[in-house]
Design a protein around this motif. Structure first.
Motif, PDB file in Angstrom:
ATOM      1  N   GLY A  45       0.808  -1.214   0.000  1.00 22.86           N
ATOM      2  CA  GLY A  45       0.000   0.000   0.000  1.00 22.86           C
ATOM      3  C   GLY A  45       0.842   1.264   0.000  1.00 22.86           C
ATOM      4  O   GLY A  45       0.551   2.218  -0.719  1.00 22.86           O
ATOM      5  N   LEU A  46       1.900   1.266   0.804  1.00 27.29           N
ATOM      6  CA  LEU A  46       2.796   2.423   0.858  1.00 27.29           C
ATOM      7  C   LEU A  46       3.483   2.623  -0.491  1.00 27.29           C
ATOM      8  O   LEU A  46       3.543   3.741  -1.008  1.00 27.29           O
ATOM      9  CB  LEU A  46       3.840   2.234   1.958  1.00 27.29           C
ATOM     10  CG  LEU A  46       4.823   3.368   2.141  1.00 27.29           C
ATOM     11  CD1 LEU A  46       5.060   3.630   3.621  1.00 27.29           C
ATOM     12  CD2 LEU A  46       6.149   3.062   1.465  1.00 27.29           C
ATOM     13  N   VAL A  47       3.967   1.538  -1.093  1.00 29.90           N
ATOM     14  CA  VAL A  47       4.689   1.645  -2.363  1.00 29.90           C
ATOM     15  C   VAL A  47       3.752   2.082  -3.489  1.00 29.90           C
ATOM     16  O   VAL A  47       4.120   2.934  -4.298  1.00 29.90           O
ATOM     17  CB  VAL A  47       5.415   0.323  -2.701  1.00 29.90           C
ATOM     18  CG1 VAL A  47       5.983   0.353  -4.105  1.00 29.90           C
ATOM     19  CG2 VAL A  47       6.520   0.059  -1.686  1.00 29.90           C
ATOM     20  N   VAL A  48       2.546   1.536  -3.558  1.00 35.92           N
ATOM     21  CA  VAL A  48       1.626   1.943  -4.622  1.00 35.92           C
ATOM     22  C   VAL A  48       1.279   3.425  -4.480  1.00 35.92           C
ATOM     23  O   VAL A  48       1.112   4.132  -5.481  1.00 35.92           O
ATOM     24  CB  VAL A  48       0.369   1.048  -4.694  1.00 35.92           C
ATOM     25  CG1 VAL A  48      -0.654   1.394  -3.633  1.00 35.92           C
ATOM     26  CG2 VAL A  48      -0.263   1.135  -6.076  1.00 35.92           C
ATOM     27  N   HIS A  49       1.211   3.919  -3.255  1.00 33.95           N
ATOM     28  CA  HIS A  49       0.973   5.354  -3.034  1.00 33.95           C
ATOM     29  C   HIS A  49       2.140   6.170  -3.618  1.00 33.95           C
ATOM     30  O   HIS A  49       1.912   7.193  -4.279  1.00 33.95           O
ATOM     31  CB  HIS A  49       0.798   5.621  -1.536  1.00 33.95           C
ATOM     32  CG  HIS A  49       0.505   7.036  -1.210  1.00 33.95           C
ATOM     33  ND1 HIS A  49      -0.706   7.645  -1.503  1.00 33.95           N
ATOM     34  CD2 HIS A  49       1.266   7.987  -0.610  1.00 33.95           C
ATOM     35  CE1 HIS A  49      -0.662   8.902  -1.103  1.00 33.95           C
ATOM     36  NE2 HIS A  49       0.524   9.129  -0.565  1.00 33.95           N
ATOM     37  N   CYS A  50       3.371   5.718  -3.400  1.00 31.93           N
ATOM     38  CA  CYS A  50       4.552   6.410  -3.961  1.00 31.93           C
ATOM     39  C   CYS A  50       4.513   6.385  -5.486  1.00 31.93           C
ATOM     40  O   CYS A  50       4.819   7.385  -6.144  1.00 31.93           O
ATOM     41  CB  CYS A  50       5.845   5.758  -3.466  1.00 31.93           C
ATOM     42  SG  CYS A  50       6.139   5.949  -1.697  1.00 31.93           S
ATOM     43  N   VAL A  51       4.119   5.242  -6.066  1.00 37.87           N
ATOM     44  CA  VAL A  51       4.029   5.117  -7.527  1.00 37.87           C
ATOM     45  C   VAL A  51       2.971   6.080  -8.064  1.00 37.87           C
ATOM     46  O   VAL A  51       3.209   6.788  -9.051  1.00 37.87           O
ATOM     47  CB  VAL A  51       3.723   3.661  -7.939  1.00 37.87           C
ATOM     48  CG1 VAL A  51       3.335   3.564  -9.414  1.00 37.87           C
ATOM     49  CG2 VAL A  51       4.922   2.772  -7.633  1.00 37.87           C
ATOM     50  N   HIS A  52       1.819   6.132  -7.425  1.00 39.73           N
ATOM     51  CA  HIS A  52       0.750   7.029  -7.895  1.00 39.73           C
ATOM     52  C   HIS A  52       1.167   8.495  -7.815  1.00 39.73           C
ATOM     53  O   HIS A  52       0.768   9.288  -8.669  1.00 39.73           O
ATOM     54  CB  HIS A  52      -0.536   6.800  -7.107  1.00 39.73           C
ATOM     55  CG  HIS A  52      -1.225   5.531  -7.481  1.00 39.73           C
ATOM     56  ND1 HIS A  52      -2.111   4.897  -6.653  1.00 39.73           N
ATOM     57  CD2 HIS A  52      -1.155   4.749  -8.584  1.00 39.73           C
ATOM     58  CE1 HIS A  52      -2.559   3.798  -7.239  1.00 39.73           C
ATOM     59  NE2 HIS A  52      -1.979   3.685  -8.405  1.00 39.73           N
ATOM     60  N   ARG A  53       1.968   8.854  -6.807  1.00 37.61           N
ATOM     61  CA  ARG A  53       2.472  10.233  -6.717  1.00 37.61           C
ATOM     62  C   ARG A  53       3.467  10.533  -7.836  1.00 37.61           C
ATOM     63  O   ARG A  53       3.548  11.663  -8.302  1.00 37.61           O
ATOM     64  CB  ARG A  53       3.146  10.465  -5.367  1.00 37.61           C
ATOM     65  CG  ARG A  53       2.201  10.842  -4.260  1.00 37.61           C
ATOM     66  CD  ARG A  53       2.913  11.466  -3.064  1.00 37.61           C
ATOM     67  NE  ARG A  53       4.212  10.893  -2.778  1.00 37.61           N
ATOM     68  CZ  ARG A  53       4.492  10.073  -1.769  1.00 37.61           C
ATOM     69  NH1 ARG A  53       3.548   9.730  -0.931  1.00 37.61           N
ATOM     70  NH2 ARG A  53       5.703   9.620  -1.587  1.00 37.61           N
ATOM     71  N   ALA A  54       4.248   9.542  -8.251  1.00 34.65           N
ATOM     72  CA  ALA A  54       5.285   9.761  -9.268  1.00 34.65           C
ATOM     73  C   ALA A  54       4.724   9.787 -10.690  1.00 34.65           C
ATOM     74  O   ALA A  54       5.280  10.468 -11.559  1.00 34.65           O
ATOM     75  CB  ALA A  54       6.354   8.675  -9.156  1.00 34.65           C
ATOM     76  N   GLN A  55       3.659   9.060 -10.954  1.00 33.43           N
ATOM     77  CA  GLN A  55       3.163   8.886 -12.326  1.00 33.43           C
ATOM     78  C   GLN A  55       2.781  10.183 -13.051  1.00 33.43           C
ATOM     79  O   GLN A  55       3.120  10.328 -14.219  1.00 33.43           O
ATOM     80  CB  GLN A  55       2.001   7.898 -12.345  1.00 33.43           C
ATOM     81  CG  GLN A  55       2.459   6.469 -12.171  1.00 33.43           C
ATOM     82  CD  GLN A  55       1.325   5.477 -11.995  1.00 33.43           C
ATOM     83  OE1 GLN A  55       0.266   5.819 -11.477  1.00 33.43           O
ATOM     84  NE2 GLN A  55       1.551   4.253 -12.436  1.00 33.43           N
ATOM     85  N   PRO A  56       2.111  11.142 -12.415  1.00 33.66           N
ATOM     86  CA  PRO A  56       1.684  12.322 -13.178  1.00 33.66           C
ATOM     87  C   PRO A  56       2.831  13.157 -13.767  1.00 33.66           C
ATOM     88  O   PRO A  56       2.648  13.797 -14.792  1.00 33.66           O
ATOM     89  CB  PRO A  56       0.884  13.146 -12.157  1.00 33.66           C
ATOM     90  CG  PRO A  56       0.449  12.166 -11.128  1.00 33.66           C
ATOM     91  CD  PRO A  56       1.543  11.140 -11.071  1.00 33.66           C
ATOM     92  N   THR A  57       3.990  13.152 -13.148  1.00 32.50           N
ATOM     93  CA  THR A  57       5.093  13.972 -13.647  1.00 32.50           C
ATOM     94  C   THR A  57       6.164  13.161 -14.363  1.00 32.50           C
ATOM     95  O   THR A  57       7.103  13.735 -14.919  1.00 32.50           O
ATOM     96  CB  THR A  57       5.750  14.757 -12.492  1.00 32.50           C
ATOM     97  OG1 THR A  57       6.203  13.829 -11.496  1.00 32.50           O
ATOM     98  CG2 THR A  57       4.769  15.751 -11.879  1.00 32.50           C
ATOM     99  N   ALA A  58       6.045  11.842 -14.363  1.00 38.72           N
ATOM    100  CA  ALA A  58       7.048  10.995 -15.012  1.00 38.72           C
ATOM    101  C   ALA A  58       6.917  11.096 -16.531  1.00 38.72           C
ATOM    102  O   ALA A  58       5.811  11.135 -17.067  1.00 38.72           O
ATOM    103  CB  ALA A  58       6.881   9.543 -14.563  1.00 38.72           C
ATOM    104  N   THR A  59       8.058  11.132 -17.213  1.00 37.72           N
ATOM    105  CA  THR A  59       8.052  11.137 -18.679  1.00 37.72           C
ATOM    106  C   THR A  59       8.194   9.716 -19.233  1.00 37.72           C
ATOM    107  O   THR A  59       8.256   9.525 -20.437  1.00 37.72           O
ATOM    108  CB  THR A  59       9.206  12.005 -19.219  1.00 37.72           C
ATOM    109  OG1 THR A  59      10.444  11.496 -18.729  1.00 37.72           O
ATOM    110  CG2 THR A  59       9.021  13.461 -18.797  1.00 37.72           C
ATOM    111  N   CYS A  60       8.262   8.750 -18.336  1.00 33.49           N
ATOM    112  CA  CYS A  60       8.364   7.348 -18.732  1.00 33.49           C
ATOM    113  C   CYS A  60       7.148   6.610 -18.171  1.00 33.49           C
ATOM    114  O   CYS A  60       6.373   7.162 -17.397  1.00 33.49           O
ATOM    115  CB  CYS A  60       9.657   6.733 -18.194  1.00 33.49           C
ATOM    116  SG  CYS A  60       9.757   6.717 -16.399  1.00 33.49           S
TER     117      CYS A  60
END
Length: 173
Positions: A45-60
């Motif tokens: 749960g903690l890691v998926v939260h980190c992934v969701h925070r990173a996705q909007p600004t990631a260019t990959c």
């Protein structure tokens, strides 16, 4: 500041500015650490939260592979910051059109978080502030765990955070 000659005052101002920047960065990283007590953490749960925070600004592309509920005792703010830091490095390394995959797997004794990028190999990516991985190591050590970087199987880097697993039955309701 005076060793090279020239405008010593301007050099002192530059040193002072860098010291303020470093102080603010350290405060941002460890701010709230006093209140970050060890507690039960659902690692997936903690890691998926980190992934969701990173996705909007990631260019990959940033993908996530989860395992069954994996619980550990850890300071959640420190662990979240460590995962976010590793993820930020991987996203920068993968670059536009690249791929980052985050995996959470577990056994009876340990939980492993892997952040895998397809960017250049270790040491080939320009650093953002050159302190990210040092800070990550410090944050992971507060969880009493291990952190390492390895070359990826097809290029890129695999960053691993290893946490002690806790029996789900031992988690208080």
């Amino acid at each position: 500041a005076g060793a090279r000659g020239g405008n010593v005052r301007r050099r002192f101002d530059g040193i002072l500015e860098e010291a303020h920047w470093l102080s603010e960065m350290v405060e941002t990283v460890i701010g709230g650490a006093a209140d970050d007590s060890t507690e039960w953490v659902d690692v997936g749960g903690l890691v998926v939260h980190c992934v969701h925070r990173a996705q909007p600004t990631a260019t990959c592309h940033v993908g996530f592979i989860d395992t069954d509920r994996a619980m550990t005792l850890a300071p959640p703010v420190a662990l979240g910051r460590a995962v976010s830091c590793v993820l930020d490095n991987a996203v920068r390394a993968a670059g536009p059109g690249g791929q980052v995959t985050v995996e959470v797997t577990g056994t009876d004794s340990e939980i492993t978080i892997k952040v895998i990028d397809d960017g250049p190999s270790l040491g080939q990516v320009p650093t953002n502030n050159a302190l990210g991985l040092t800070i990550t190591r410090a944050l992971v050590s507060t969880c009493g765990d291990a952190f390492d970087l390895r070359p990826g199987p097809a290029g890129g880097v695999v960053a691993r955070i290893v946490l002690p697993a806790r029996n789900y039955g031992a988690v208080p309701s």
